[in-house]
Write an enzyme that holds these catalytic residues in place. Structure first.
Site, short mmCIF file in Angstrom:
data_model
loop_
_atom_site.label_atom_id
_atom_site.label_comp_id
_atom_site.label_asym_id
_atom_site.label_seq_id
_atom_site.Cartn_x
_atom_site.Cartn_y
_atom_site.Cartn_z
CG ASP A 1 -2.24 0.50 1.09
OD1 ASP A 1 -2.37 1.58 0.51
OD2 ASP A 1 -3.19 -0.17 1.53
CG ASP B 1 -4.37 5.72 1.19
OD1 ASP B 1 -5.37 5.00 1.36
OD2 ASP B 1 -4.16 6.77 1.84
CD GLU C 1 -8.73 4.61 -1.39
OE1 GLU C 1 -7.82 5.45 -1.18
OE2 GLU C 1 -9.63 4.37 -0.59
CG HIS D 1 -8.92 -1.18 4.96
ND1 HIS D 1 -8.77 -1.29 3.59
CD2 HIS D 1 -8.41 0.02 5.30
CE1 HIS D 1 -8.17 -0.20 3.14
NE2 HIS D 1 -7.95 0.60 4.16
CG ASP D 2 -11.14 2.39 4.11
OD1 ASP D 2 -10.57 2.33 5.22
OD2 ASP D 2 -10.58 2.79 3.07
#
Ligand code: TEU
Ligand code: CA
Length: 551
Positions: free
Chosen positions: A100, A201, A256, A329-330
Site C-alpha cells: 500500500d 492510497d 484508490e 477495510h474501510d
C-alpha cells in the site's frame, strides 16, 4: 482498440489487514509472521495476488495510513527480515505481493514534517502546505474526511498546515519536485526488493487546487469532487511517476480514489495514457451515505447498484481496466450490507461471491469475506477503535444528536465492522491470538470460522474456492463482454458475459422473496454453479438464489 491480456487482469487478489489477520506472538496484534503462517491457506483459496495494507513504521493514528518511515517495518508487525521471508514465501507459492503506497500524506512524526514545522526557512518546509489564518479564522472552511477541519496551527511558524485526514496526517506537497522524487525513490526501494505492485492510497487527491477557495457545499462527497480530487496536475504527476519508475518493472498498480467518476475514470487508466493499471472507484460504496455522510446512512437501491457496474463496464471497456470489490477495510461487511446476514447468510454470501467473480475487472476479495464474516455491534463506543468512528462520534455528541441513534449508525457504518479479528476457529479469540485482541472478536465466531467451513463442502469458503477456480479456467469471465438484462428489475441482477469462445448467463436474486423470471425457461445451457444444494432449473428463483449458466 482491444486491450492486452496480462497477469494482473486475470489475477484474483486477496486483501489482508495485517493488524486483524493472525497474531503469531500472542500480543493481541496481527503481524507479518502471522501472515506467513497462513500462506498455505491463502494459496488454497486459488488466489494469485496478496495485497497487504500498510506495514510501515507509523504512530498508528489511522492504523498505518500515517507513515513515519516508508523504508522500515513497524515493530509490532515484525522486522524487515520477516518481511523478506513473507515475500519469499509468497513468490515460492507462485503468488505476488502488492503493498500500500500512502503518498498523499505522511505522519506528522515523519522526519520530513518534524523538520518542516521548525522554521519557515527549513529545507523541508515546502514538503507540506502552509497557510496563514484568514482574518483570524482558519485558512479555508474545508472539512476533513473524518469530521472536523483540515488545518492545524503550528506555533513555531505561526501558521497552519493542511491535513485532509487527521491532524496527524499532514498532506504532502506534490508541487515540490523534491517530494515527488522522494516518493519515486520509495517506490523504487520496494520494487528493487521484488514486490509486484502497489495499491495507491487516495491517489486522486495528490494534486491540490492552489487557490484554496472556500467550499460552498455541506455535502462531503461534493466537496471532495469539486475541491479535493482530480486537481490540475494529477495526470502530469501520474505520467511522470509512470515514466520515472512504474514503466521500468513488471508490476501492477491500482489507484484508490474518492472523486474518481465515470467522467474522469478513463483519464487514470486508459492504456495509452501510461498512468495506472486500474482504479477503485466508490460509486457503489458511497451509495448508502446520506447528505450527512457516513453516520447518516440511507438505503441502497439495486437498480442504482446495477447501473454503477454497467456504466463503469461500458466506460472502461476496450480502453482501460477496473478493480472489482464489494468490501475492504474501510466499509462494513459486504454480506451485512448487500446481502442478508441473518436468514440468508450462507445463500447471500455465496451469491455475492458469484457476483464478485463474474464481473469484468480484477477481483479483490477482502479477508474474512470468504467465510461470510458479518458486521459487529459493540454495546459501547469504548469498544470501537477506528479514528474516523471516534471523531464522528465526538462531533455528533457536541452537536447534541441522539446518541442511541448514532450508535445504531455506528453499528451499520463503522469501518471497525471490517477490522474485527479474522475468525479462524471456535477456539478462544477465534484462533486469532492467545492474548486479548486489540479489538474485540465478533461474537459469532463459533458458528462462522475457517475451521468449520474447511470441513464442509457446502460452506461459503468452499463456494469461494469453486468460483475462483471456475473463473480462472474460463477467461471469458475475465475479458468477455458484459450486458445487464432487465436493468430496471428491483430484485434481480442478471447479466451475460461472452466472447468468441463461450458465453455465460449470471442470474442473481438479490432479495428475500421468491422471484419468477419467465425467460429462465428459455436459457439454453446447463447450470455450472449454484448456491442452493438442491439445484433448480425452473423459472422460480428462491431467495438469494444464484445461478451461473454456461450458454
Ligand atoms: O481511504 C480513503 C477514503 O476514501 C476514505 O475516505 C475512506 O473511504 C473513509 O473511510 C471514508 O469515510 C484510504 C484508506 O483506505 C483508509 O483506510 C485511510 O484512512 C485513508 O485513505 C487515509 O489514508
Ligand atoms: Ca503480534
Amino acid at each position: 482498440m482491444k486491450t492486452k491480456n496480462t497477469w494482473w487482469k486475470e489475477g484474483v487478489v486477496y486483501q489482508i489487514y495485517p493488524r486483524s489477520f493472525n497474531d503469531s506472538n500472542n500480543d493481541g496484534i496481527g503481524d507479518i509472521r502471522g501472515i506467513i503462517e497462513k500462506l498455505d491457506y491463502i494459496k488454497s483459496l486459488g488466489v494469485d495476488i496478496i495485497w497487504i495494507c500498510p506495514v510501515y513504521r507509523s504512530p498508528n493514528d489511522d492504523n498505518g495510513y500515517d507513515v513515519s518511515d516508508y523504508r522500515n517495518i513497524i515493530d509490532e508487525f515484525g522486522t524487515m527480515g520477516d518481511f523478506d521471508e513473507l515475500l519469499k514465501g509468497i513468490h515460492a507459492r507462485g503468488m505476488r505481493l502488492l503493498m500500500d503506497l500512502v503518498a498523499n500524506h505522511s505522519s506528522d512524526e515523519h522526519h520530513w514534517f518534524q523538520e518542516a514545522r521548525k522554521s519557515k526557512d527549513n529545507p523541508y518546509r515546502d514538503y507540506y502546505f502552509w497557510k496563514r489564518s484568514n482574518n483570524g479564522s482558519l485558512p479555508t472552511n474545508w472539512p476533513s474526511f473524518f469530521g472536523g477541519d483540515t488545518w492545524e496551527y503550528n506555533a513555531a511558524t505561526e501558521d497552519y498546515y493542511l491535513h485532509l485526514f487527521t491532524k496527524k496526517q499532514p498532506d504532502l506537497n506534490w508541487e515540490s519536485p523534491k517530494v515527488r522524487q522522494e516518493i519515486y525513490d520509495i517506490i523504487k526501494f520496494w520494487f528493487d526488493k521484488g514486490i509486484d505492485g502497489f495499491r495507491m492510497d487516495v491517489i486522486s487527491l495528490i494534486s491540490k487546487r492552489l487557490e484554496f477557495e472556500n467550499t460552498l457545499s455541506d455535502d462531503l462527497g461534493e466537496v471532495v469532487e469539486q475541491y479535493y480530487a482530480n486537481g490540475p496536475r494529477i495526470h502530469e504527476y501520474l505520467q511522470e511517476m509512470n515514466h520515472e519508475v512504474l514503466s521500468k518493472y513488471d508490476i501492477m498498480t491500482v489507484g484508490e480514489g474518492p472523486g474518481i467518476t465515470l467522467e474522469n475514470g478513463l483519464d487514470y487508466v486508459a492504456e495509452d495514457r501510461n498512468e495506472l493499471n486500474m482504479i477503485f472507484h466508490f460509486d457503489h460504496m458511497f451509495m448508502d451515505n446520506g447528505p450527512g455522510g457516513r453516520l447518516d446512512p440511507v438505503d441502497y437501491d439495486l437498480v442504482q447498484f446495477k447501473k454503477v457496474f454497467s456504466d463503469w463496464d461500458q466506460t472502461l471497456k476496450e480502453k482501460g481496466w477496473n478493480g472489482i470489490f464489494l468490501g475492504n477495510h474501510d466499509f462494513s461487511r459486504m454480506v451485512s450490507r448487500f446481502g442478508n446476514d441473518k436468514e440468508y447468510h450462507q445463500e447471500s454470501a455465496k451469491l455475492l461471491a458469484m457476483l464478485l467473480l463474474t464481473l469484468r475487472g480484477t477481483t479483490y476479495i477482502y479477508q474474512g469475506d470468504e467465510i461470510g464474516m458479518t458486521n459487529v455491534a459493540f454495546d459501547t463506543i469504548s469498544d470501537y477503535r477506528d479514528v474516523e468512528t471516534l471523531q464522528l462520534w465526538k462531533m455528533a455528541k457536541e452537536e447534541g444528536r441522539n446518541m442511541d441513534q448514532v450508535l445504531t449508525a455506528v453499528h451499520r457504518q463503522s469501518r471497525d465492522n471490517a477490522r474485527t479479528p479474522m475468525q479462524w476457529s471456535s477456539a478462544g479469540n477465534s484462533g486469532f491470538s492467545d492474548a486479548e485482541p486489540w479489538i474485540k472478536v465478533n461474537s459469532n465466531y463459533d458458528s462462522i470460522n475457517v475451521a468449520e467451513q474447511e470441513k464442509d463442502g457446502g460452506s461459503v469458503l468452499s463456494f469461494y474456492r469453486s468460483m475462483i477456480k471456475y473463473r480462472k479456467a474460463n477467461k471469458t469471465l475475465v475479458y468477455g463482454d458484459y450486458k445487464c438484462i432487465h436493468p430496471d428489475h428491483e430484485q434481480l441482477y442478471m447479466f451475460e458475459r461472452w466472447d468468441e469462445e463461450s458465453g455465460f448467463m449470471v442470474v442473481l436474486n438479490m432479495s428475500n422473496e421468491m422471484v419468477v423470471v419467465d425467460e429462465l425457461n428459455n436459457i439454453q445451457g446447463r447450470i455450472e454453479i449454484t448456491n442452493y444444494s438442491q439445484s433448480n432449473t425452473d423459472n422460480h428463483l428462491r431467495p438469494w438464489e444464484a445461478r451461473l449458466h454456461k450458454l
